[in-house]
Motif scaffolding. Structure first.
Motif, PDB file in Angstrom:
ATOM      1  N   PHE A   1      -7.045   4.850  -2.833  1.00 46.71           N
ATOM      2  CA  PHE A   1      -6.680   5.971  -3.708  1.00 46.71           C
ATOM      3  C   PHE A   1      -7.919   6.561  -4.379  1.00 46.71           C
TER       4      PHE A   1
ATOM      5  N   ARG B   1       0.647   3.988  -3.030  1.00 48.50           N
ATOM      6  CA  ARG B   1       0.228   5.357  -2.707  1.00 48.50           C
ATOM      7  C   ARG B   1       1.289   6.367  -3.119  1.00 48.50           C
ATOM      8  N   ARG B   2       2.544   6.032  -2.868  1.00 54.41           N
ATOM      9  CA  ARG B   2       3.624   6.949  -3.231  1.00 54.41           C
ATOM     10  C   ARG B   2       3.706   7.131  -4.742  1.00 54.41           C
TER      11      ARG B   2
ATOM     12  N   SER C   1       0.582   9.078  -5.971  1.00 54.07           N
ATOM     13  CA  SER C   1       0.639  10.475  -5.550  1.00 54.07           C
ATOM     14  C   SER C   1       1.590  11.271  -6.425  1.00 54.07           C
TER      15      SER C   1
ATOM     16  N   ALA D   1      -5.379  -0.994  -1.907  1.00 55.76           N
ATOM     17  CA  ALA D   1      -4.670   0.266  -2.129  1.00 55.76           C
ATOM     18  C   ALA D   1      -5.332   1.075  -3.235  1.00 55.76           C
TER      19      ALA D   1
ATOM     20  N   GLU E   1      -9.884   8.775  -2.024  1.00 53.91           N
ATOM     21  CA  GLU E   1      -9.229  10.058  -1.795  1.00 53.91           C
ATOM     22  C   GLU E   1      -9.306  10.948  -3.035  1.00 53.91           C
TER      23      GLU E   1
ATOM     24  N   GLY F   1       0.806  -1.213   0.000  1.00 53.92           N
ATOM     25  CA  GLY F   1       0.000   0.000   0.000  1.00 53.92           C
ATOM     26  C   GLY F   1       0.837   1.260   0.000  1.00 53.92           C
ATOM     27  N   LYS F   2       1.931   1.253   0.758  1.00 53.65           N
ATOM     28  CA  LYS F   2       2.800   2.429   0.822  1.00 53.65           C
ATOM     29  C   LYS F   2       3.422   2.734  -0.532  1.00 53.65           C
TER      30      LYS F   2
END
Length: 427
Positions: A135, A96-97, A100, A131, A138, A92-93
Motif C-alpha cells: 500500500f 487493500r480493500r 482503498s 500488505a 502505491e 492482503g485482499k
C-alpha cells in the motif's frame, strides 16, 4: 570450442566475499521505527539467491570460493521468500480493500479497521507488513513520493504506514510513547496523557499517516483497567483519518471483541449480545462493529484446491533452496507433501523452519539433499495443532455413551482401627 563456457565451469556470477559478508553481517534497524520500516519496505524480497551449480562445478571451484559459495547458499536457504499462499492473499485482499475505501472517504468521521487473528507461526506479521508495504509503495507512487497534506516550508517525514508493537505493559501513555518513538519524536517526561494524545494526533496528521499497524495486540487483557483504556484510545485514533490494523494471537478468545463464536454457515466470527443491550436495549456500537476480523488459517490437505496450494508452496521453496544434489520433486514428489503436513500440521511457519533446518543439516552432513530420513533427525518442537473453528473436535480417547468410566477403588486407612484385645501367647 574456444571462447565458450561449459555447464560444468565454476560460476562466474558469484558476488565477491565482501558483498557476501555485508549481506550476512549488515545490521537492520528495528521495524517499529521510521528508518526500520523504510528499510523493510525497500529491501523486502530483494535478496538474490545464490546461483545454482552442480556438484562437478563446485568441485572445480577454487577452495576459497567454495567457502564463499557455501556461505552464500546458507544465507539463501535461511531466507525463504514470502509466497502468495491462500492465507496470505486473503489478508492482503482485505487490507487493500479497507485502505482503498478509507483513503477515499471525505465525510465519514470514523475509519473502519481490520483485525488479523491467528495462532503462532501462522504468518500474521509477515502478511500484514507485506500488505502495508505494498500500500505504501502505491500511495507514494500516486502522489509522486510527496506528502499531499504537507504544509509549505515544512520537512516532515512522509510516513503513509506506521508499524508499532503493542507495549508489554500497555497503558495509554506507553502506547502514545511507542507511536511517537516510531518517529523518534522528542517527548517531555512530565507530559500528561492529554498532551501525549494531542502530540500523537499531530504527528499522524503531519506525517501523512494513513495506516497504523499495531502488532501483538493480544498482549491486551480486558480484565485490566489500563488495557481497557488502551482499547478506548485506539478507537479514538480511528477518527483521525487513520486505518487501524491490529494483529495478534487468538483475538476472539482474549476478550478484545468479547468471546466470539464461529458460525459454520456464514463462515464468520459472531459476537454474542452485550448484557447492557439485553437489559437496557442499547445499540451495540463497540469494537466489533468498527473492525473486520479475519482469521488466518493453516494449510489444509483435503480438497484438490487445498492440496494444490500446498504443492505450489513447496515448489516455491524447492526452487529457492540451494543444495548440490537437489532434484526436481525433492519436496513435492512421493509422500513428501504428506510427511511435511504430518510433521508441521500445515502451519506455514513450521514448514519453513523444518525445511530451513533440513537444508542446513543436508549441507553439514554432505548429503546435499532433503528427504524424509534426513528430516526425521530434525527435532521440531510444536504443540498439538489448534482445532480449526470449522471442524469438530476429536477427543483423544473415545467416550462411552451412557456409561460412566469405572472409578478406581480407594483404599481405606486402617491405622486407627480397633483390632480387639491382644491374644495371650503360651502359658
Amino acid at each position: 570450442m574456444t571462447g565458450t563456457r561449459s555447464h560444468d565451469d565454476p560460476p562466474a556470477c558469484l558476488p565477491p566475499r565482501a558483498k557476501i559478508a555485508e549481506l550476512i553481517l549488515g545490521s537492520h534497524p528495528p521495524r517499529d521505527t521510521y528508518l526500520g520500516w523504510q528499510h523493510y519496505r525497500t529491501h523486502c524480497g530483494l535478496l538474490v539467491p545464490a546461483p545454482p551449480i552442480s556438484p562437478r562445478q563446485w568441485a572445480t571451484t577454487p577452495e576459497d570460493r567454495q567457502a564463499d559459495y557455501d556461505l552464500y547458499r546458507q544465507l539463501t536457504n535461511a531466507n525463504l521468500p514470502l509466497q502468495d499462499t491462500p492465507m496470505h492473499n486473503k489478508v492482503g485482499k482485505l487490507i487493500r480493500r479497507r485502505l482503498s475505501g478509507n483513503t477515499m472517504k471525505h465525510d465519514d468521521p470514523t475509519r473502519a479497521g481490520v483485525m488479523v487473528s491467528g495462532w503462532g507461526n501462522y504468518g500474521k506479521t509477515a502478511s500484514v507488513c507485506s500488505a502495508g508495504a505494498v500500500f505504501e509503495d502505491e500511495w507514494r507512487d500516486l502522489h509522486s513520493y510527496l506528502n499531499p497534506g504537507a504544509l509549505p516550508g515544512t520537512r516532515d517525514l512522509h510516513a503513509p504506514v506506521v508499524y508499532v508493537s503493542t507495549p508489554v505493559t500497555a497503558t495509554p501513555k506507553s502506547l502514545c510513547m511507542s507511536i511517537l518513538g516510531f518517529f523518534r519524536a522528542p517527548v517531555r517526561k512530565t507530559a500528561t496523557l492529554p498532551e501525549l494524545v494531542g502530540q500523537v494526533a499531530n504527528s499522524l496528521h503531519d506525517h501523512g499517516v494513513k495506516a497504523l499497524i499495531l502488532d501483538d495486540i493480544s498482549r491486551l487483557r480486558m480484565h485490566r483497567a489500563d488495557d481497557q483504556d488502551v482499547l478506548d484510545l485506539m478507537r479514538a485514533f480511528m477518527s483521525l483519518d487513520v486505518t487501524l490494523i491490529l494483529s495478534g494471537v487468538n483475538i476472539p478468545g482474549i476478550g478484545l471483541l468479547r468471546e466470539a463464536n464461529w458460525n459454520k454457515k456464514t463462515r464468520r466470527w459472531e459476537m454474542p449480545q452485550l448484557e447492557s443491550t439485553r437489559i437496557h436495549g442499547l445499540e451495540v456500537t463497540q469494537t466489533e462493529h468498527r473492525f473486520e476480523l479475519i482469521e488466518l488459517d493453516r494449510f489444509r490437505y483435503t480438497t484438490p484446491a487445498q492440496i494444490q496450494a500446498v504443492i505450489n508452496h513447496l515448489k516455491g521453496i524447492e526452487r529457492h533452496l540451494r543444495l548440490l544434489n537437489a532434484k526436481e520433486g525433492m519436496l513435492t514428489g512421493g509422500t513428501m507433501p504428506e510427511y511435511l503436513m504430518r510433521r508441521t500440521g500445515g502451519v506455514v511457519g513450521l514448514v519453513g523452519r523444518l525445511l530451513e533446518d533440513g537444508a542446513q543439516e543436508a549441507m553439514d552432513s554432505g548429503k546435499e539433499l532433503i528427504d524424509e530420513g534426513l528430516l526425521d533427525e530434525i527435532v521440531l518442537r510444536r504443540d498439538e495443532p489448534e482445532q480449526p473453528p470449522n471442524e469438530p473436535a476429536i477427543p483423544a480417547t473415545p467416550v462411552t455413551v451412557g456409561k460412566k468410566p469405572p472409578q478406581p477403588k480407594r483404599h481405606r486407612n486402617t491405622v486407627l482401627d480397633d483390632h480387639g484385645p491382644v491374644r495371650a501367647t503360651g502359658s
